[in-house]
Design a protein around this motif. Structure first.
Motif, mmCIF file in Angstrom:
data_model
loop_
_atom_site.group_PDB
_atom_site.id
_atom_site.type_symbol
_atom_site.label_atom_id
_atom_site.label_comp_id
_atom_site.label_asym_id
_atom_site.label_seq_id
_atom_site.Cartn_x
_atom_site.Cartn_y
_atom_site.Cartn_z
ATOM 1 N N TRP A 34 0.938 -1.241 0.138
ATOM 2 C CA TRP A 34 0.087 0.158 0.063
ATOM 3 C C TRP A 34 0.804 1.205 -0.152
ATOM 4 O O TRP A 34 0.592 2.151 -0.818
ATOM 5 C CB TRP A 34 -0.879 0.175 1.256
ATOM 6 C CG TRP A 34 -1.609 1.224 1.518
ATOM 7 C CD1 TRP A 34 -2.750 1.894 1.343
ATOM 8 C CD2 TRP A 34 -0.978 2.232 2.484
ATOM 9 N NE1 TRP A 34 -2.858 2.888 1.474
ATOM 10 C CE2 TRP A 34 -1.885 3.244 2.374
ATOM 11 C CE3 TRP A 34 0.189 2.411 3.153
ATOM 12 C CZ2 TRP A 34 -1.557 4.696 3.091
ATOM 13 C CZ3 TRP A 34 0.362 3.662 4.072
ATOM 14 C CH2 TRP A 34 -0.534 4.530 3.864
ATOM 15 N N TYR A 35 2.151 1.253 0.812
ATOM 16 C CA TYR A 35 2.761 2.535 0.773
ATOM 17 C C TYR A 35 3.366 2.838 -0.129
ATOM 18 O O TYR A 35 3.472 3.913 -0.924
ATOM 19 C CB TYR A 35 3.866 2.377 1.916
ATOM 20 C CG TYR A 35 4.895 3.508 2.348
ATOM 21 C CD1 TYR A 35 4.848 4.243 2.707
ATOM 22 C CD2 TYR A 35 6.048 3.177 1.442
ATOM 23 C CE1 TYR A 35 5.732 5.321 3.134
ATOM 24 C CE2 TYR A 35 7.041 4.107 1.511
ATOM 25 C CZ TYR A 35 6.748 5.215 2.310
ATOM 26 O OH TYR A 35 7.661 6.152 2.207
ATOM 27 N N ASP A 36 3.846 1.680 -1.129
ATOM 28 C CA ASP A 36 4.391 1.902 -2.490
ATOM 29 C C ASP A 36 3.541 2.461 -3.390
ATOM 30 O O ASP A 36 3.870 3.280 -4.168
ATOM 31 C CB ASP A 36 5.122 0.569 -2.958
ATOM 32 C CG ASP A 36 6.310 0.172 -1.956
ATOM 33 O OD1 ASP A 36 6.848 1.056 -1.293
ATOM 34 O OD2 ASP A 36 6.793 -1.087 -2.328
ATOM 35 N N ARG A 37 2.436 2.110 -3.213
ATOM 36 C CA ARG A 37 1.278 2.511 -4.299
ATOM 37 C C ARG A 37 0.931 4.029 -4.092
ATOM 38 O O ARG A 37 0.976 4.884 -4.900
ATOM 39 C CB ARG A 37 0.210 1.411 -4.129
ATOM 40 C CG ARG A 37 -0.857 1.430 -5.173
ATOM 41 C CD ARG A 37 -1.749 0.419 -5.419
ATOM 42 N NE ARG A 37 -1.792 -0.451 -3.883
ATOM 43 C CZ ARG A 37 -2.844 -0.162 -3.183
ATOM 44 N NH1 ARG A 37 -3.866 0.476 -3.221
ATOM 45 N NH2 ARG A 37 -3.128 -1.073 -1.985
ATOM 46 N N VAL A 38 0.693 4.297 -2.631
ATOM 47 C CA VAL A 38 0.157 5.647 -2.528
ATOM 48 C C VAL A 38 1.379 6.759 -2.574
ATOM 49 O O VAL A 38 1.168 7.851 -2.971
ATOM 50 C CB VAL A 38 -0.651 5.801 -0.964
ATOM 51 C CG1 VAL A 38 -1.918 5.232 -1.119
ATOM 52 C CG2 VAL A 38 0.422 5.506 0.302
ATOM 53 N N SER A 39 2.458 6.240 -2.393
ATOM 54 C CA SER A 39 3.702 7.188 -2.508
ATOM 55 C C SER A 39 3.960 7.413 -4.064
ATOM 56 O O SER A 39 4.541 8.613 -4.235
ATOM 57 C CB SER A 39 5.003 6.304 -2.033
ATOM 58 O OG SER A 39 4.988 6.162 -0.764
#
Ligand SMILES: N[C@@H](CCC(=O)N[C@@H](CS)C(=O)NCC(=O)O)C(=O)O
Length: 211
Positions: A197-202
């Protein structure tokens, strides 16, 4: 309208990402926290909470606290909703954004503010000075891994923090994950859902524009 800002700090970044997502441009005034400008009497008269961000409307109304600011903008610019659309979504956004703030951002702040040299008498944000506490720092350090684990669990079954839609809950969770780096904490390897999720929203343009 003016937004009193210090873009290097995590809380103003939450509002800056929110505004960028909505495509809202606002005049910014920098309050240099390193120079303790948030404690200047003139600023304190406008914002007795002595923090940033703070929004000053054209009629002189001053709104501090991120919840106050984002609710103002969501009501004034409901397009691209970031606080949920239906009653159900609105409730979920409030719930998860609050949990991210309380158990993520504030747990990390508990470590940072109770250990960083420059905060010796400034362990709590606001007009009053408080000394640092080693016990609170230690408790905060125990809370941070649980924040990562709890949000990893939430993201096992949900594309975004509040459900199947991107919201302010994602913004506060993302900013908390980045703020954790200030205390040398990273999302653990085993938290695969949170990491993905972190990689996606970043990758979102609004996030990249407000590093
Ligand atoms: N609860 C506040 C948090 C704001 C806050 O803590 N801002 C920090 C910057 S990240 C600040 O202004 N610190 C001033 C200080 O350290 O004295 C909100 O929701 O707006």
């Amino acid at each position: 309208m003016k937004l009193y800002d210090y873009p290097q700090a995590p809380n103003p970044r939450r509002v800056n990402i929110f505004l960028a997502e909505k495509g809202i441009e606002v005049e910014r005034v920098t309050i240099d926290l390193m120079q303790r400008e948030q404690l200047n009497p003139e600023y304190q008269r406008k914002n007795p909470a002595c923090d940033v961000p703070m929004l000053e409307l054209d009629d002189g109304t001053c709104i501090s606290q991120i919840r106050g600011i984002v609710h103002y903008f969501e009501a004034a610019h409901p397009e691209i909703p970031l606080l949920g659309s239906s009653p159900r979504e609105k409730g979920l956004v409030e719930m998860w954004e609050h949990l991210a703030f309380m158990n993520g951002l504030l747990a990390i702040a508990e470590v940072f503010r109770n250990t960083a040299k420059g905060f010796a008498d400034r362990a709590v944000v606001g007009p009053h000075n408080y000394p640092q506490s080693a016990e609170l720092a230690e408790r905060g350090a125990r809370r941070v891994p649980n924040f990562f684990k709890d949000f990893d669990k939430r993201l096992a079954d949900n594309e975004y923090v509040a459900g199947d839609f991107y919201s302010m809950a994602d913004i506060t969770t993302l900013v908390s994950c980045d703020f954790a780096k200030w205390i040398k904490a990273e999302i653990p390897e085993e938290c695969g859902n949170l990491r993905a999720w972190y990689d996606r929203v970043s990758e979102r343009p609004a996030v990249k524009a407000n590093p």
